[in-house]
Each structure stands twice: as C-alpha cells, then as structure tokens.
Design a protein around this motif. Sequence first.
Motif, PDB file in Angstrom:
ATOM      1  N   GLY A 712      21.860  -0.502   8.391  1.00  0.00           N
ATOM      2  CA  GLY A 712      20.223  -0.356   8.708  1.00  0.00           C
ATOM      3  C   GLY A 712      20.134   0.015   8.040  1.00  0.00           C
ATOM      4  O   GLY A 712      20.686   1.492   7.609  1.00  0.00           O
ATOM      5  N   LYS A 713      19.225   0.188   6.727  1.00  0.00           N
ATOM      6  CA  LYS A 713      18.194   1.548   6.021  1.00  0.00           C
ATOM      7  C   LYS A 713      17.396   1.872   6.447  1.00  0.00           C
ATOM      8  O   LYS A 713      16.307   0.795   6.836  1.00  0.00           O
ATOM      9  N   VAL A 714      17.307   2.899   6.627  1.00  0.00           N
ATOM     10  CA  VAL A 714      15.818   3.369   7.475  1.00  0.00           C
ATOM     11  C   VAL A 714      14.820   4.339   6.002  1.00  0.00           C
ATOM     12  O   VAL A 714      15.695   5.583   5.903  1.00  0.00           O
ATOM     13  N   THR A 715      13.804   4.052   6.391  1.00  0.00           N
ATOM     14  CA  THR A 715      13.031   5.077   5.251  1.00  0.00           C
ATOM     15  C   THR A 715      11.753   5.160   6.019  1.00  0.00           C
ATOM     16  O   THR A 715      11.226   4.982   6.004  1.00  0.00           O
ATOM     17  N   GLY A 716      12.036   6.675   5.388  1.00  0.00           N
ATOM     18  CA  GLY A 716      10.765   7.220   6.528  1.00  0.00           C
ATOM     19  C   GLY A 716       9.219   7.501   5.278  1.00  0.00           C
ATOM     20  O   GLY A 716       9.551   6.553   4.152  1.00  0.00           O
ATOM     21  N   ASN A 717       8.334   7.873   5.449  1.00  0.00           N
ATOM     22  CA  ASN A 717       7.060   7.950   4.920  1.00  0.00           C
ATOM     23  C   ASN A 717       7.444   8.877   3.076  1.00  0.00           C
ATOM     24  O   ASN A 717       6.918   8.821   2.526  1.00  0.00           O
ATOM     25  N   ASN A 718       8.286   9.806   3.358  1.00  0.00           N
ATOM     26  CA  ASN A 718       8.879  10.565   2.267  1.00  0.00           C
ATOM     27  C   ASN A 718       9.331  10.144   1.720  1.00  0.00           C
ATOM     28  O   ASN A 718      10.176  11.084   0.228  1.00  0.00           O
ATOM     29  N   GLU A 720      12.847   9.840   1.854  1.00  0.00           N
ATOM     30  CA  GLU A 720      14.442  10.157   2.058  1.00  0.00           C
ATOM     31  C   GLU A 720      14.473   8.519   3.015  1.00  0.00           C
ATOM     32  O   GLU A 720      14.323   7.751   3.966  1.00  0.00           O
ATOM     33  N   GLU A 721      15.915   8.713   3.098  1.00  0.00           N
ATOM     34  CA  GLU A 721      16.640   7.197   3.030  1.00  0.00           C
ATOM     35  C   GLU A 721      18.118   7.792   4.181  1.00  0.00           C
ATOM     36  O   GLU A 721      18.043   8.633   4.066  1.00  0.00           O
ATOM     37  N   ALA A 722      17.954   6.505   4.925  1.00  0.00           N
ATOM     38  CA  ALA A 722      18.761   7.333   5.947  1.00  0.00           C
ATOM     39  C   ALA A 722      20.207   5.655   6.254  1.00  0.00           C
ATOM     40  O   ALA A 722      19.249   4.242   6.766  1.00  0.00           O
ATOM     41  N   GLU A 723      20.793   6.004   6.492  1.00  0.00           N
ATOM     42  CA  GLU A 723      21.657   4.657   7.064  1.00  0.00           C
ATOM     43  C   GLU A 723      22.119   5.298   7.572  1.00  0.00           C
ATOM     44  O   GLU A 723      23.176   5.906   8.975  1.00  0.00           O
ATOM     45  N   VAL A 724      22.021   3.406   8.410  1.00  0.00           N
ATOM     46  CA  VAL A 724      22.723   3.773   9.988  1.00  0.00           C
ATOM     47  C   VAL A 724      24.280   2.413  10.605  1.00  0.00           C
ATOM     48  O   VAL A 724      23.269   1.307   9.754  1.00  0.00           O
ATOM     49  N   SER A 745       6.042   7.126   9.967  1.00  0.00           N
ATOM     50  CA  SER A 745       6.072   5.381  10.373  1.00  0.00           C
ATOM     51  C   SER A 745       7.400   5.087  10.064  1.00  0.00           C
ATOM     52  O   SER A 745       7.849   6.256   8.870  1.00  0.00           O
ATOM     53  N   PHE A 746       8.889   4.113  10.137  1.00  0.00           N
ATOM     54  CA  PHE A 746      10.258   4.241   9.286  1.00  0.00           C
ATOM     55  C   PHE A 746      10.319   2.380   8.798  1.00  0.00           C
ATOM     56  O   PHE A 746       9.549   1.993   9.291  1.00  0.00           O
ATOM     57  N   LEU A 747      10.152   2.632   8.032  1.00  0.00           N
ATOM     58  CA  LEU A 747      10.572   0.884   7.178  1.00  0.00           C
ATOM     59  C   LEU A 747      12.321   0.243   7.602  1.00  0.00           C
ATOM     60  O   LEU A 747      13.205   1.477   7.272  1.00  0.00           O
ATOM     61  N   LEU A 748      12.953  -0.342   8.988  1.00  0.00           N
ATOM     62  CA  LEU A 748      14.264  -0.301   8.286  1.00  0.00           C
ATOM     63  C   LEU A 748      14.517  -2.170   8.057  1.00  0.00           C
ATOM     64  O   LEU A 748      13.556  -2.959   8.128  1.00  0.00           O
TER      65      LEU A 748
END
Length: 980
Positions: A712-718, A720-724, A745-748
């Motif tokens: 899962g790749k999560v992207t925030g409003n700023n 920045e990406e984080a991998e889950v 708000s975050f996109l997954l």
Amino acid sequence: MGVQFDHPWVLLLLPLVIAGAIYAYRKDFRLAGARKKWAVGLRTAICVLLIFVLAGFHTYTIALNKEVVFVADRSSSVSSTVPIDEWIGEAVKSKGEHDLAGAVSFGMNTVVDKSLSESIELPGWGQREVSREFTHIEHALSLAGSLFQGKENRRLVLITDGMENVGAVLDEAQLLKERGIAVDVLPVTSPEQRDASIEEFLVPEKLYPAESFAFEVLVRSTYAGSGELRLYEDNREIGRHAVTLERGDNRYSLQGLAKEMGLHRYRAEIYIEGDEQSANNAHYAFTRVTGSPKVLIVEGASGTSANLENALSAGLIDYSVISPGMLSSELSKYAAYDSIIFNNVSGEQVGGRQMELIEQAVRSYGVGFMMVGGQDSFGMGGYFKTPIEQLLPVSMELEGKREIPSLGLILVIDRSGSMDGEKLRLAKESAIRTVELLREKDTVGVLAFDDRPWWVVEPQRLDDKESVISSINGIPSGGGTDIYPAVADATAKMLDLDAQRKHIILLTDGQSAGSSGYVNLIESMVEGNITMSTVAVGGDADVQLLQSLASGAKGRYYLVEDETTLPAIFSREAAMIARTYIVDKPFVPAQVQGGDWGSWFKGGLPQIYGYVATTAKSTAQTVLASPEPDPLLARWQYGSGRTVAWTSDMTGKWSRDWVAWPGFPGLFTDMVKWTFPQFSSSTFEVETEQSGNEVHFTVRAASEPYPGELTGKVTGNNGEEAEVVLSQVSPGNYEGVMTVTEPGSFLLHVSSPEEEAEAGSTSTGFVVPYSPEYRLSADFDPEERMEALGELTGGRWLAWDEPEAAYDFTPYPQRKLDNWDWLLLILALLLWVCDIAVRRLAVSWSWIAERLGPLAGRGRRPAASGGAVPAAPREDSGLGRLAARKSRTAAFYGGSAAGADRDRGVSAEEGGAPAEAPSARPPRSEADAAARPAAAGARTEPSSPPVEETKPEPGAETESAPGQERLGRLLEAKRRGGRR
C-alpha cells in the motif's frame, strides 16, 4: 561515610598478594637496599589497587533526598490557560536543599524541559517543540522514569486531563510499579464547552453514474440547539440542510446522486449557534464513481483543443478542458481522472508543485498522461529536467544529433536583499539548469548584481560545467537594486564574444535605482545582434522597464507570480535561442514499432509538416519516427501509469493533413485509451479504521490467485509518500497498519509487488479529519483511568491548591555510592611507571649531589690572601671519568667504597691534588674484596689469575711502582664492572 564492595569474595586474593610480597623480599631480588624495598612495595600496592577495582570498591553516604519529575500534558485538549507552570514553580520552591526536580512536557512526543537538578529555578517549562495533535501518556511516563538517578524516593507527578488517545498508560504503570516508582496525579479539569462535532461521515466506497446514495452523518453535541449541515463534493457545495441537535448523539441520513466518474472527496460541515470549538466541525469521505473514463485536457492557448475534443467525443470518452492556471494543488484532483493531456502547454504556465503532483499521480496511482506538441511544448516549453520530462518517454536533450549554432549566453541575476530566500534559490537553480542544457562549445557568463555588478562567472567556454555550477551555488544576497550597470557590463562582454547567437537573460524583482542610458544600450544590442529576455519576479518589479527592454532587444518578457516556474522559463529561453528544436520540413512518418496500433498504419500515413525534436529514452517504444530520425510518436510504462508523447501539434499548423485523415479520430482515441489505468476498481476491497495515531487497513482480494503480499502506498496532502506492507492473514485477506502524525486527507494505492499489471491494483482514499484531541467521547472516563494509575503505582491524588504536597512524603534512607574505579586504575598506572623507574634507572644520590654541587657553588668566589688562588692541576680526563664511574657503580650496588677510594687516590696522584680519602680509609685485604660481592647479593664470578709480582730494579722503584699499582687497580675495576 561507609565502604562497600560489590564482589567482596575477590578480597580473598589479598593474602596471596601479601605472601608473594614477603617471598619476593626474602629471595634474591637482584636489587639491594632501599631500591629492593621500593620495588616490592610498589608492586604490592599495584596488585592491591587492581583487586579493589575487581571487587567493586565504593564509598557511600546515607542520603534522604527526594527525586521528583513533573510530567506536564501540553496536548490540545489541555487549555493554555491552565496554570501548570505556576503550580510546578510553587512545588519546586517547597523542596529540600538536596532534593532534585526535573520536568518533561508531552503531547504526541515527549521532550525533557529540565533534567533532575537541585536548582530551584527551572527555566524553560514547556517551551520546546511538542506535537499537540495527540496525547501519549505511556511514552511520557516511560521517558520521565528514565531520568532518575537514585533507587529510592522517586516519584512522577503527572499533570493531565487523562484524555489518552495513543498508547496504554496502565501497561507502563505496571513497569513503574516493578521499579518502585510512584505516580502522583494532578487532574486537569477543563470547563465544559458548548461544542458540536461530526464524529462519523460515511458514503459508499463504490458508486455508478446516476446512482442515488445516502450520506450518513453522526453529530455529537454537548448542548441542544439548531444549526445547518452542509455537504461538499470536491470543494463544490451540493446541499444545505437545517438540523436540530439534542445533547448527545444525533444521526442524519441525507440523499446524494453520483454524477461524474472518478474518485471524489466529500466533506460535511456543521454550523450551530454558540459552538465554541470549530476544529471538529468538518469530516471527510472518499468514493469512486465507476463508469466511462474521464480525461482532463489542459490547453496552452484557449480554443486550440477542438480537434482533440471531437476525437474524444467520437470515442464516447468524457473530458474536461481547463487552462494551466486552473491546475489543482491537491493530488486527489488528478486521481479523479483516468488520463491527462497537455496540449501545447509551456512549462512556465505550470507550477513546480503541479508538475510534482502530476508525476506522482502517474507513477503511484496509474493515471495516464499524454503530451501533444507545438511551439511551446517539450524542449521549447522548458521541460528540461522537470518532473514532466521524467514521466515522458522522450528526453529534451538532442544529444548531438544535429549541429547547433554556437551560443553565447549571459545570465544577469538580481541578488539584492529582496531576493533572499526562495527567490534566490530558484534563480540559482534556473541558472544551473540552463548551464546543464548547454554544450561544451557554448559560452556562458553569470553576472549577479545588487547596487553594483559582480561577475560570478566571467564569459567562458563550458569546458568545466561543475566549476561554473559551483560558482553559481555560491551567490549570496544583499544590497540594493541597480539594473543599468549590470546590463551595460553584460552587453560590453557580449560584444567581444565570438558566437553565432548571443542572448542575455535578465531576472529581477525590484525597481532600478537608475533609469537613464537604456536607449543607447538597446541600440548597441541590436547592432551587435544581441537579444535579451527579461523576467519580472512578483508585482514589485519594474514591469514597464523590463517590458521595454525585452521589446527593444527583440526578446521575450515574463511576469512570474509563481517562483517555481523560473527553472522552466530559463530552460525554455536556452532552447529557443538554439532554434534547432523545431524541425519544420514536410515528411511522411515511418513506422518503427507499431504494436497494437500497427493496424492503423497499413493504408499509409499522411504528411507531417513540423515537430519538436526530442530523443527517445532507452526503454521507450518509438511507434512513429521522422527521417532524422526523431521520435514522432512514442510511449512507455512509467511506474503504475502509462504515458504517450506526440511531438507534432494537433491544431493543424504542422499536422493539417494528419487531422484531416479519416483514421485520426480512431488512432487518437486509441492513444488516449492506452494511457488509462490498467486495473479494475473492484480488484481489491479496502477498509480503513483509525485508532489513535494508527490507521489499520483491511484488504480483501476479489478473485484467485491471491498474491502472497500486497503493498500500500499512502500519499498525504503534502505529497509525502509512505509505504505499508499488507500481509496475508487468511486466503485473500490482508492487513497492515501505519502511523499518522497529523490530520489530513490521504490517498491509498494498493497493488501487488510481484506482478502489478497482472494482479491488479486499486486506488482509494481515507481521512483523518481532525485531531482526536477534539473528539467528544461518550464512553471514556479519563478520571477513572488516572485513579487506577495512581492506585497501581502507590501514588497520590494531588490538589491545585497544595503544590507543596509534591514533596510532602516520607523518604527512605538510601545509599549514595561513589565510584572510584577510574581513580584507582589511574593510580595503579602511575605506580607501575614508578616501579619501572626503580628497577631500570641506575642513578645514585651521590651522583646527583656531585652534579648539583658545582651549580650550588656557582657564583661564589673564595677569598684570596695576598694574591690570586692558584688553579688546581688538570686531571687526566679519561682516567678520572673511569674512576668516578667505578666509584658510583660500587656505591649504588651496595659494594665497598675501597676501590672508589683508591680510584680517587689515583686521580689525586695524577692531578697533583691531595688524596685524603685513601689516607683516611686504608685499603682492604684481598679476602675482603673477594667477599664483597657475596655480601652485596651480587652474582659471584671466578676471580682473575693472580698477577705475578716482580721486584723492581734499583733506582726504578719510584717511577715504576705507581704505574704498576695504577694498572692493577684498573684491571680490578674492570673485573668488578663485568660482574655487575
């Protein structure tokens, strides 16, 4: 004071050390007298010190001091008006002289305001950075418990409202109890606010066009009243509803209609009279409306996309047309489209933030992208080294495929004080990008100016780009603004250059101090075939002057409101003065790798009259090419998305035969469809649940075969990406967790790392609407939890009117240990050095006295009676030194001084000085001399053969006897020296 040993059994080695010392002293130790005593004593002392270190030697004192650490809650749920600092200050004043005080502040994180100290003044309470969005009491108590120095009389004073939303404080309380640390609680009771919050907002995860659905809203209120509930779709208001709130929970179900395809974000807001807290008045939800795909067309000039719109309409593809200035700064807006088309859009019209978001949408969320050429696109649009070039299948560099005229370029950059910060940083980045675009045979100069010009880089050939780039990076800011001297200096240098094309780029954000002389300067530029473009940064620049300069020097003028477009402007200028990017001669495209589009080319292709030259990237697929050959149509896979490059235009200027070709609508529609996301929205079903600062994901696969693991790749409003990592917990079911540090708000995007294209992927969104600090919890009693914390650790319930109670508890005596290990080890090392000196250095006190004697008597002059004192006869230097050394050796090793006395007698005889020592101490017999080595403890060696005595001849006794006697004494001294 007392003495303590950690390992007292090690002291059993002391008798062995004493026995060894006695044995060494009684046996032959090769030393005699005081040196022997010193050597044995030093070694014994060293051994004793090392045994003390091994035994854990400590001294201690009995202490009754108290240690208290104050743990202050600084989260958002605790009002800043609560007098926490004042209470702690009064409590610290009541402590004893040797009592210790420390303090920490916490929210989501914990910071140490003050380590334990006896000081009454503890400055800086709560001044350090604390994230106030969450309350993590467990972590705060853990860190505070690690600050204690002793083992008794330790207490934590927790000042909090108990609204813990991260961690489990009672788990940490059990650990503190085992360590004997009590936790006293000072409860913070905030006055009840008139507050209404949206606790839940639910919409279906998937919808279809024209489908009716319900918005479910849970509003919790601390008071009754009437208000209004508003609904928004993608920041567009879609309804208002009057509501009446009761104290407690209020549920509402409102109707909605899915109209547009794509991913949409809905927002619900509550407005009620008397609400004292607005941070929790909004909530968000995401849904995806599936159906026919939707395309976003961004056109560089209004009304130039008619051919594209007609082709998409014929293919039943929904689309929207906007200008570059309307591009969003939210990633979710781009994720709502299946593909994005740039139709002859210049890079200066697109902000750097928008480029980054589009690249992220393509790479991470599978959104397609297509660039259509024209005079303001590709390299001519300034896309060199931008995120847009990164995602395209073509590069803006021509890589030497055609001869480009030699260029002379001077960059004139304003470095005045108003340019300090982001402006100057982007200006330097723009200059660097321009330098990277030029070739070695080109000439470049960089002139920075404030109230006077400064040549950062004198005009020179680009043999060493790195040196030029390094110089540009070192441009500082400061000073005023005077444009004329800088432009005049740049023009003078440019007139001396030998280049086919000469160009100046002027960048400034201010007003010039002078305004005369520009007419003659522009005339010199025109006569010298020098062009100049000007860039005005912000509305404070001298717009009128810059416009006139660009117009008179036959260049271009740019007004920049968004500084992030500066690099694209400079790159575009460098490309435009080369003029070789545009190839404007007719040709029939050649098919290279047609692939699934090859069927469109079987009947032949119409002519193309021009295009923008580019270079295909190594892994891209070139479908059509020009005779150069340059790519005309190219495509490739970029991350999760697909992108296409069409380097000619579609307005009819270069492609009039192409857009009139009957196959154009079908081929263009296929080109756009190829970029659509290659996954089904129903491949995976995703559910999210928030708990404190953690978001838990539950994913269900729609069909077999199930991948072993999902990402899962999560992207925030700023951005920045984080991998889950989503691990499979049962066939087709996956779970994962991530932490969030702030609401938003975050996109997954969920996909399989093994075979992404085949296994499929899904994009969705989730929201952390506001900090849990603002939640109105209905089933949580923080006071009950804090009471349980105090009871478990043996703590007390403190009051705000009794701050002195923080130190009002009975202390237990405790030993305060002093560690002496380092001191003992250093002392042992020094004694070891002394032991070496005693055993190895052969220096006698008599020798030292003999050397210091002349120094002590220097400067004294004996009284003379009746004349000068006669000088002493000069001794024989060689025999004298030998006799003196023999005497010192014998005395040092404990031997008789007879030999030394005789030697001194020899020296006296030879030098003529009276030899008093021999006359005062008669020489010993041979038996005494033989017994002397044994008495001194030295090694006995065989004596030399006796010297045969001869009777001297008559008359020669006086001369020969002294010589023979002296020779005999020298031989005897030599034998004694050998034995030593």
